[in-house]
Design a protein around this motif. Structure first.
Motif, PDB file in Angstrom:
ATOM      1  N   ALA A 244       3.503  -2.184  -2.913  1.00  0.00           N
ATOM      2  CA  ALA A 244       2.515  -1.439  -2.141  1.00  0.00           C
ATOM      3  C   ALA A 244       1.608  -0.632  -3.058  1.00  0.00           C
ATOM      4  O   ALA A 244       0.396  -0.556  -2.848  1.00  0.00           O
ATOM      5  N   LEU A 247      -0.994  -2.863  -4.503  1.00  0.00           N
ATOM      6  CA  LEU A 247      -2.031  -3.200  -3.525  1.00  0.00           C
ATOM      7  C   LEU A 247      -2.943  -2.004  -3.261  1.00  0.00           C
ATOM      8  O   LEU A 247      -4.159  -2.168  -3.079  1.00  0.00           O
ATOM      9  N   ARG A 253      -7.320  -2.933   1.164  1.00  0.00           N
ATOM     10  CA  ARG A 253      -6.603  -3.123   2.418  1.00  0.00           C
ATOM     11  C   ARG A 253      -6.146  -1.780   2.977  1.00  0.00           C
ATOM     12  O   ARG A 253      -5.873  -0.843   2.227  1.00  0.00           O
ATOM     13  N   ILE A 258      -1.099  -3.039   4.323  1.00  0.00           N
ATOM     14  CA  ILE A 258      -0.190  -3.071   3.164  1.00  0.00           C
ATOM     15  C   ILE A 258       1.252  -2.898   3.620  1.00  0.00           C
ATOM     16  O   ILE A 258       2.166  -3.553   3.095  1.00  0.00           O
ATOM     17  N   GLU A 261       2.366  -6.219   4.891  1.00  0.00           N
ATOM     18  CA  GLU A 261       2.484  -7.206   3.811  1.00  0.00           C
ATOM     19  C   GLU A 261       3.730  -6.990   2.971  1.00  0.00           C
ATOM     20  O   GLU A 261       4.259  -7.929   2.374  1.00  0.00           O
ATOM     21  N   THR A 262       4.210  -5.754   2.902  1.00  0.00           N
ATOM     22  CA  THR A 262       5.391  -5.452   2.083  1.00  0.00           C
ATOM     23  C   THR A 262       6.665  -5.335   2.913  1.00  0.00           C
ATOM     24  O   THR A 262       7.695  -4.887   2.402  1.00  0.00           O
TER      25      THR A 262
END
Length: 291
Positions: A244, A247, A253, A258, A261-262
């Motif tokens: 994270a 990112l 984003r 995020i 996504e994680t």
């Protein structure tokens, strides 16, 4: 992180010893100035405050308070804090000494010290221990203070303190059932760790991973913690937060994107976990990284 393009320096203990006594101790706030290095002495590193990472050999390991690393002669390593922000500081005690420290002793009477020396010569593997209850902090405090003061009898006090430290490290390894370097897992655990690193954003459970390794859940969790120094949940959380952070630094984003996504569907829970590990919210982390 590529390290083959430059020569790795080897530091000499003689530059730091008090006279001919081959030992020195410091408490060092890690930064980004110290390069990857090795040394001609044995080093016991104790994470006293904060968290960060240790680059050792070709590995990158998350570290936090209570982590103990035994670094043999000639091992390449360096600690790194999460950032230069004061609240992200990483402070490490370094107890460094040459094998000659024990020359005045008949090591037949000190089998733990003799075994330790045999395990920490050049080319030997490093190992890691977790002092979960922080029982070694008073001992490191005492050794550090004694080294700084240089009082009559300091050499005797320091030698006795190092032997005491080795005895505690030996007990920790025995209590954990570690008969070899705990950072070297068997093939099943190696495969499990690789799987976790590749799938950390997915729902993972101890039960499923233990079944994959043909172990009981309890045995898997014990071996996993001995190997990584973290619980299964804590290890995954650190992998997710590290990704994270990457990112947040390098993409535009949103925090919610995020989080998803994680591996976090709940953005508020993600923020709470991120702040507990990094010390700031994701939004503040992004702001600090942009400064």
């Amino acid at each position: 992180m590529t390290r083959t393009s430059q020569k790795i320096p080897q530091y000499k203990g003689a530059e730091h010893y008090h006279g001919r006594f081959p030992l020195f101790l410091n408490r060092y706030r890690e930064n980004f100035m110290l390069p990857m290095h090795s040394h001609d002495y044995i080093e016991i590193c104790y994470v006293a405050e904060g968290q960060g990472e240790q680059y050792i050999g070709e590995e990158r390991i998350r570290v936090s308070r209570g982590d103990v690393f035994v670094i043999p002669i000639g091992t390449n390593h360096v600690f790194r804090p999460p950032s230069l922000q004061k609240q992200h500081s990483l402070e490490v005690y370094n107890c460094a000494f040459a094998p000659e420290l024990f020359r005045p002793l008949d090591l037949r009477a000190y089998p733990v010290a003799a075994s330790f020396l045999a395990e920490t010569g050049e080319g030997r593997p490093w190992f890691r221990i977790k002092d979960s209850e922080l029982l070694l902090i008073p001992l490191f405090d005492m050794l550090h203070e004694e080294f700084q003061q240089v009082l009559p009898g300091s050499e005797e006090v320091l030698l006795a303190g190092v032997i005491q430290l080795l005895a505690y490290l030996h007990r920790y390894r025995a209590a954990a059932g570690i008969g070899r370097s705990p950072h070297i897992p068997d093939s099943r655990m190696q495969a499990a760790l690789q799987y976790v690193k590749n799938h950390f954003h997915e729902p993972l459970t101890v039960r499923a991973m233990a079944s994959q390794c043909n172990m009981s859940g309890r045995h898997f969790h014990r071996i996993f913690k001995n190997t990584t120094g973290q619980t299964f949940t804590g290890y995954i959380q650190h992998l997710r937060v590290n990704k994270a952070g990457e990112l947040l630094r390098h993409t535009s984003r949103t925090v919610q994107e995020i989080a998803a996504e994680t591996g976090y569907q709940d953005a508020e829970f993600f923020t709470a976990v991120f702040k507990r590990i990094q010390g700031v919210t994701p939004s503040q982390y992004r702001k600090n990284a942009a400064q």
